[in-house]
Scaffold this motif. Structure first.
Motif, PDB file in Angstrom:
ATOM      1  N   ILE A  76      42.786 -35.467  55.547  1.00  0.00           N
ATOM      2  CA  ILE A  76      43.322 -36.392  54.539  1.00  0.00           C
ATOM      3  C   ILE A  76      44.660 -36.942  55.031  1.00  0.00           C
ATOM      4  CG2 ILE A  76      44.067 -36.670  52.152  1.00  0.00           C
ATOM      5  CD1 ILE A  76      42.369 -34.214  51.453  1.00  0.00           C
ATOM      6  N   ALA A  77      45.542 -36.046  55.466  1.00  0.00           N
ATOM      7  CA  ALA A  77      46.877 -36.476  55.889  1.00  0.00           C
ATOM      8  C   ALA A  77      46.795 -37.358  57.128  1.00  0.00           C
ATOM      9  CB  ALA A  77      47.751 -35.257  56.154  1.00  0.00           C
ATOM     10  N   PHE A  78      45.926 -36.969  58.071  1.00  0.00           N
ATOM     11  CA  PHE A  78      45.895 -37.652  59.359  1.00  0.00           C
ATOM     12  C   PHE A  78      45.295 -39.046  59.246  1.00  0.00           C
ATOM     13  CE2 PHE A  78      46.268 -37.273  63.914  1.00  0.00           C
ATOM     14  CZ  PHE A  78      47.181 -36.241  64.040  1.00  0.00           C
ATOM     15  N   GLY A 107      40.081 -34.277  48.719  1.00  0.00           N
ATOM     16  CA  GLY A 107      41.144 -33.666  47.926  1.00  0.00           C
ATOM     17  C   GLY A 107      40.573 -32.961  46.711  1.00  0.00           C
ATOM     18  N   PRO A 122      42.535 -30.648  54.239  1.00  0.00           N
ATOM     19  CA  PRO A 122      43.842 -31.279  54.015  1.00  0.00           C
ATOM     20  C   PRO A 122      44.349 -32.034  55.234  1.00  0.00           C
ATOM     21  CG  PRO A 122      44.033 -28.893  54.079  1.00  0.00           C
ATOM     22  CD  PRO A 122      42.590 -29.200  54.073  1.00  0.00           C
ATOM     23  N   ALA A 174      47.508 -29.782  60.229  1.00  0.00           N
ATOM     24  CA  ALA A 174      47.198 -31.120  60.746  1.00  0.00           C
ATOM     25  C   ALA A 174      47.756 -31.291  62.157  1.00  0.00           C
ATOM     26  CB  ALA A 174      47.764 -32.187  59.814  1.00  0.00           C
ATOM     27  N   GLY A 192      44.989 -24.624  51.395  1.00  0.00           N
ATOM     28  CA  GLY A 192      45.613 -25.867  50.975  1.00  0.00           C
ATOM     29  C   GLY A 192      46.716 -26.349  51.896  1.00  0.00           C
ATOM     30  N   THR A 205      48.694 -28.097  54.593  1.00  0.00           N
ATOM     31  CA  THR A 205      48.327 -29.367  55.193  1.00  0.00           C
ATOM     32  C   THR A 205      48.986 -29.626  56.542  1.00  0.00           C
ATOM     33  OG1 THR A 205      48.169 -30.257  52.975  1.00  0.00           O
ATOM     34  CG2 THR A 205      48.218 -31.828  54.789  1.00  0.00           C
ATOM     35  N   ILE A 206      50.287 -29.824  56.509  1.00  0.00           N
ATOM     36  CA  ILE A 206      50.959 -30.445  57.645  1.00  0.00           C
ATOM     37  C   ILE A 206      50.935 -29.564  58.880  1.00  0.00           C
ATOM     38  CG2 ILE A 206      53.169 -31.338  58.437  1.00  0.00           C
ATOM     39  CD1 ILE A 206      51.689 -33.130  56.519  1.00  0.00           C
ATOM     40  N   ILE A 258      39.944 -38.978  49.086  1.00  0.00           N
ATOM     41  CA  ILE A 258      40.311 -38.413  47.787  1.00  0.00           C
ATOM     42  C   ILE A 258      39.263 -37.400  47.335  1.00  0.00           C
ATOM     43  CG2 ILE A 258      40.663 -38.982  45.350  1.00  0.00           C
ATOM     44  CD1 ILE A 258      41.891 -41.635  46.324  1.00  0.00           C
ATOM     45  N   LEU A 279      38.996 -29.759  47.743  1.00  0.00           N
ATOM     46  CA  LEU A 279      40.049 -28.774  48.002  1.00  0.00           C
ATOM     47  C   LEU A 279      40.603 -28.220  46.691  1.00  0.00           C
ATOM     48  CD1 LEU A 279      41.600 -27.709  50.461  1.00  0.00           C
ATOM     49  CD2 LEU A 279      43.296 -29.462  50.029  1.00  0.00           C
ATOM     50  N   PHE A 280      40.816 -29.130  45.721  1.00  0.00           N
ATOM     51  CA  PHE A 280      41.325 -28.760  44.406  1.00  0.00           C
ATOM     52  C   PHE A 280      40.411 -27.720  43.767  1.00  0.00           C
ATOM     53  CE2 PHE A 280      41.579 -30.060  39.784  1.00  0.00           C
ATOM     54  CZ  PHE A 280      42.872 -29.629  39.565  1.00  0.00           C
TER      55      PHE A 280
END
Lengths: 307, 320
Positions: free
Chosen positions: B272-274, B292, B269, B248, B242, B244-245, B289, B295-296
């Protein structure tokens, strides 16, 4: 008891070595494996030191190089222009994290009170305890998407405000606060509750005047750790707070920004000026996070000493 | 002593109401967890529907991701998530268990406190700071390491595929390395707790039989705590999936499926962020989404299994 036992074990170990009942191969294996365990500690310590040293040296030259301006000026609009100022992000991080704390901490502690004082081993309490674990494992980016869909979309562009980010962070903090607080409430001796009941106090009064004050050092330090974690989060904010460069104290109106968002945005740029800003913001953020952690330690140590 | 007796008003009815209100509000706060989880599942599933309607099951099986042509396949991102998380776990497991064993079995008590603080400190560093450090400091330095390793192992049967040619520092491997440092605190702290539940008599017995410390660990400590350690590793895996940053920033952002760990890739993740900022169309947002949601579900499955494993292990241990 344990100390004596340990001493005995130590003596036994040295005795075994004196009698040289252990073959060279076994002894070498023991030494090698102990050295490997130590190497694991050294590896992580080295990695942490390297990260911190880089952030501190690179960040310090930026923060001190533009000393007062870093804390008083807004963020430079163009990434390739060197410019002082991170005030907007510092203010953003503080107000958003504060709002999230105001939402999540009371709810989390109340939830923990339900689980430990009322629910105990009832099926529903068990389910909630289990779900708190599940929720703590949900990735922070999913929380951001959830608040985006649930809260931001119905409000259109007016939804991109600090408060939306705070909601996402609160979702992240809630299970952490519930779990750590319940752990602390469980440590409160049953005697204290019984004594309070014997004096005629109700459950609510017992909880508020006896149980919570007794557990407060642990509860508070658990909450502060959750705050430190939330202050450093980026992913939930990407979808929720927009992208501002000017200071915005109002969480209910207008886009906002945060230190973590500034680090993320500037780290992606190839201009040295932008990267320098990222290092400066990283140092500021780490200083904030460590401040909270140290405060948590000191507070819990102090509170538990006065009792 | 001499205070006159005070008329005590009967507070019972009012008090009972207050008590009930208090109980009700704590119950509400507790139930909020259930409500939020249900809302998460409901809202993001609802918003994922458009992409599932247009792509069907292909969303999970297609490797092509071309938003310009309205083709949305998430397979390469699922692959990237799995690969980076696996690299992280493979690197982090021996290190975390090593630290946990050193802290509990070797270190004297004064050092123990410092070692616990050390791992806690790693957990305090925000993930974006790891990402920043990874992209600017670590990744450029790793290019040479990757090239050297490719030179050494490039011709080997299996390793040759894994350690393929490297062109940049932002790769699956870099992401896995950063993740391994980030998940070490969580695995270490749980492993430490589990290991500390080993009965002192078991350890003493092993030592009394003449075992060395390492033999005591393999013979008494590890068999006792293996279940809990497996659970701890799975929780670390969930965390790594999970994250992310940090990922990324260092994974290189390209939808690729390759055995080459030194190639750039992408994970759920991080994509999604990028790509969120550029996603203006309803269907692309829906696709992100839906990732997401994937991932969830993935993290919940991993975490539930982990919790079940830990619970079973502790029950077995307590029962013994």
């Amino acid at each position: 008891m344990a100390v004596v036992a340990e001493q005995l074990v130590d003596r036994r170990e040295s005795l075994a070595e004196e009698l040289s009942g252990i073959s060279g191969r076994r002894r070498t294996k023991n030494t090698v494996m102990t050295a490997l365990m130590f190497m694991a500690v050294v590896f992580v310590g080295f990695a942490l030191l390297l990260v911190l040293a880089t952030v501190i040296t690179k960040g310090w030259s930026i923060v001190s190089g533009s000393f007062p301006a870093w804390f008083t000026k807004d963020i430079q609009l163009r990434p390739r222009v060197a410019g002082p100022g991170m005030k907007a992000a510092i203010v953003g991080t503080c107000v958003i994290t504060f709002t999230a704390t105001v939402i999540a901490v009371p709810l989390g502690i109340a939830g923990a009170v339900y689980l430990n004082e009322y629910g105990r081993n009832r099926p529903f309490a068990r389910v909630l305890r289990f779900l708190a674990n599940v929720m703590a494992g949900v990735p922070s980016i999913v929380m951001g998407l959830f608040i985006y869909v649930f809260w931001v979309v119905p409000r259109g562009t007016n939804g991109l405000i600090g408060f939306s980010g705070a909601l996402a962070l609160a979702c992240l903090m809630l299970p952490i606060v519930v779990r750590s607080s319940e752990e602390m409430l469980r440590l409160v001796p049953q005697n204290l509750r019984d004594a309070s009941y014997a004096l005629g106090a109700s459950t609510s009064r017992t909880t508020l005047r006896v149980v919570l004050p007794t557990a407060s050092p642990g509860v508070i330090s658990g909450c502060l750790l959750a705050v430190a974690r939330a202050a450093g989060e980026t992913a939930p904010l990407i979808f929720t707070i927009g992208a501002a460069k000017a200071t915005n104290w109002n969480v209910l109106k207008g886009t906002n920004t945060s230190l973590s968002m500034q680090i993320y945005g500037n780290a992606k740029e190839s201009f040295v000026t932008a990267q320098e800003r990222a290092w400066g913001a990283a140092l500021t953020l780490i200083a904030l996070a460590f401040l909270f952690t140290v405060a948590a330690r000191l507070l819990s140590a102090r509170l538990s000493r006065t009792r | 002593m001499n205070t006159p007796p005070v008329e005590v008003p009967d507070l019972r009815p009012r008090r009972q109401i207050l008590d009930r209100v208090f109980k009700g509000s704590t119950f509400g706060a507790g139930a909020l967890i259930l409500v939020v989880l249900v809302l998460i599942a409901w809202t993001i599933t609802h918003k994922s529907l458009p992409v599932f309607r247009s792509e069907g099951i292909g969303f999970f099986t297609k490797r092509k991701w071309a938003p310009a042509n309205e083709v949305y396949g998430a397979l390469s991102f699922i692959y990237g998530t799995a690969v980076t998380a696996l690299i992280a776990v493979v690197i982090s497991v021996p290190i975390s268990i090593g630290i946990a064993l050193f802290t509990t079995q070797v270190a004297p008590s004064w050092l123990k406190k410092w070692l616990v603080s050390l791992t806690d400190l790693v957990a305090v560093v925000p993930s974006v700071v790891f990402g920043l450090w990874g992209i600017i400091f670590l990744a450029p330095k790793l290019v040479h390491v990757y090239k050297t390793m490719h030179g050494w192992f490039g011709g080997w049967p299996v390793l040759g595929h894994l350690f393929g040619p490297a062109s940049a520092g932002r790769t699956f491997m870099t992401a896995g390395l950063i993740l391994s440092v980030m998940i070490t605190p969580i695995i270490t702290s749980i492993a430490r707790e589990v290991i500390e539940t080993t009965p002192q008599t078991d350890r003493d017995g092993a030592l009394a039989l003449g075992a060395t410390r390492w033999e005591m660990i393999t013979g008494a400590v590890l068999p006792h705590s293996i279940g809990g350690i497996v659970g701890a590793v799975m929780l670390g895996l969930g965390r790594a999936m999970g994250e992310t940053i940090a990922v990324a920033l260092v994974i290189g952002s390209s939808a690729t499926i390759t055995a080459n760990l030194f190639s750039s890739g992408d994970s759920l993740p991080s994509v999604i962020a990028f790509q969120w900022g550029e996603a203006t169309s309803e269907i692309k947002r829906s696709a992100l989404i839906a990732m997401g949601l994937t991932l969830f579900i993935l993290t919940i499955v991993v975490n539930l299994t982990a919790t079940a494993v830990v619970n079973r292990a502790t029950k077995r241990v307590q029962g013994a």
